[in-house]
Design a protein around this motif. Structure first.
Motif, short mmCIF file in Angstrom:
data_model
loop_
_atom_site.label_atom_id
_atom_site.label_comp_id
_atom_site.label_asym_id
_atom_site.label_seq_id
_atom_site.Cartn_x
_atom_site.Cartn_y
_atom_site.Cartn_z
N ALA A 63 28.03 -20.78 -8.94
CA ALA A 63 26.71 -21.40 -9.01
C ALA A 63 25.63 -20.35 -9.25
N PHE A 64 25.78 -19.20 -8.64
CA PHE A 64 24.81 -18.11 -8.79
C PHE A 64 24.78 -17.62 -10.23
N ILE A 65 25.95 -17.40 -10.83
CA ILE A 65 26.02 -16.94 -12.21
C ILE A 65 25.52 -18.02 -13.17
N ALA A 66 25.76 -19.28 -12.86
CA ALA A 66 25.23 -20.36 -13.69
C ALA A 66 23.70 -20.36 -13.67
N CYS A 67 23.12 -20.04 -12.52
CA CYS A 67 21.65 -19.94 -12.44
C CYS A 67 21.14 -18.75 -13.24
N ILE A 68 21.87 -17.65 -13.22
CA ILE A 68 21.48 -16.49 -14.02
C ILE A 68 21.51 -16.86 -15.50
N ARG A 69 22.55 -17.56 -15.92
CA ARG A 69 22.65 -17.98 -17.32
C ARG A 69 21.49 -18.91 -17.68
N LYS A 70 21.16 -19.84 -16.78
CA LYS A 70 20.04 -20.75 -17.02
C LYS A 70 18.75 -19.96 -17.17
N MET A 71 18.56 -18.93 -16.34
CA MET A 71 17.36 -18.11 -16.45
C MET A 71 17.30 -17.40 -17.79
N ILE A 72 18.42 -16.87 -18.26
CA ILE A 72 18.45 -16.17 -19.55
C ILE A 72 18.12 -17.14 -20.69
N VAL A 73 18.67 -18.34 -20.63
CA VAL A 73 18.40 -19.34 -21.67
C VAL A 73 16.92 -19.72 -21.67
N ILE A 74 16.35 -19.92 -20.48
CA ILE A 74 14.93 -20.26 -20.38
C ILE A 74 14.06 -19.12 -20.91
N LEU A 75 14.38 -17.89 -20.52
CA LEU A 75 13.59 -16.74 -20.98
C LEU A 75 13.69 -16.55 -22.49
N ASN A 76 14.88 -16.74 -23.05
CA ASN A 76 15.04 -16.63 -24.51
C ASN A 76 14.22 -17.70 -25.23
N SER A 77 14.21 -18.91 -24.72
CA SER A 77 13.43 -19.97 -25.37
C SER A 77 11.93 -19.72 -25.21
N MET A 78 11.53 -19.13 -24.07
CA MET A 78 10.11 -18.80 -23.90
C MET A 78 9.69 -17.72 -24.90
N LEU A 79 10.54 -16.74 -25.13
CA LEU A 79 10.24 -15.70 -26.12
C LEU A 79 10.18 -16.28 -27.53
N ARG A 80 11.14 -17.15 -27.84
CA ARG A 80 11.19 -17.77 -29.17
C ARG A 80 9.94 -18.59 -29.45
N ASP A 81 9.52 -19.39 -28.46
CA ASP A 81 8.38 -20.28 -28.65
C ASP A 81 7.04 -19.64 -28.29
N GLU A 82 7.09 -18.43 -27.78
CA GLU A 82 5.90 -17.69 -27.36
C GLU A 82 5.06 -18.49 -26.37
N VAL A 83 5.69 -18.95 -25.30
CA VAL A 83 4.99 -19.71 -24.26
C VAL A 83 5.18 -19.01 -22.92
N MET A 84 4.32 -19.37 -21.98
CA MET A 84 4.40 -18.84 -20.62
C MET A 84 5.20 -19.82 -19.76
N TRP A 85 5.58 -19.37 -18.57
CA TRP A 85 6.36 -20.19 -17.64
C TRP A 85 5.51 -21.34 -17.12
N GLU A 86 6.03 -22.56 -17.24
CA GLU A 86 5.40 -23.74 -16.69
C GLU A 86 6.48 -24.55 -15.99
N THR A 87 6.43 -24.63 -14.67
CA THR A 87 7.48 -25.25 -13.89
C THR A 87 7.77 -26.70 -14.28
N PRO A 88 6.77 -27.58 -14.45
CA PRO A 88 7.09 -28.98 -14.79
C PRO A 88 7.87 -29.13 -16.10
N LYS A 89 7.66 -28.25 -17.07
CA LYS A 89 8.37 -28.34 -18.34
C LYS A 89 9.81 -27.87 -18.22
N VAL A 90 10.10 -27.03 -17.24
CA VAL A 90 11.41 -26.42 -17.12
C VAL A 90 12.33 -27.22 -16.22
N LEU A 91 11.82 -28.15 -15.47
CA LEU A 91 12.61 -28.85 -14.47
C LEU A 91 13.80 -29.61 -15.01
N ASN A 92 13.81 -30.05 -16.24
CA ASN A 92 14.92 -30.83 -16.76
C ASN A 92 16.07 -29.98 -17.09
#
Length: 92
Positions: A63-92
């Motif tokens: 579960a811990f490694i799955a969360c790390i992978r989720k974080m990497i995917v979120i960070l990569n998409s944030m870099l791609r889209d040039e957006v900042m962290w917004e919790t309500p958008k990431v919840l899904n």
């Protein structure tokens, strides 16, 4: 016949470990691990994901490694889209 090829004073076996063969990138792995320890304790996105996976019967390390992978995917998409962290958008 010797299976080691010498490159300078190193054998291929030593070069294999030197060039991140089996061990991976230790510094990056350490940073991701420490970041996720903090995120699971304080961030609602990763905390809920971790708790959901553990409740589903996954081992805690999986579960811990799955969360790390989720974080990497979120960070990569944030870099791609040039957006900042917004919790309500990431919840899904």
């Amino acid at each position: 016949m010797n299976c080691f090829i010498f490159w300078g004073s190193y054998t291929t076996y030593e070069l294999f470990y030197f060039f991140e063969g089996v061990t991976g990138r230790h510094q990056i792995r350490t940073v991701l691990y420490m970041t996720m320890i903090s995120a699971i304790q304080s961030n609602t996105v990763f905390k809920s994901t971790y708790q959901r996976l553990v409740a589903a019967g996954k081992p805690k390390k999986v579960a811990f490694i799955a969360c790390i992978r989720k974080m990497i995917v979120i960070l990569n998409s944030m870099l791609r889209d040039e957006v900042m962290w917004e919790t309500p958008k990431v919840l899904n």
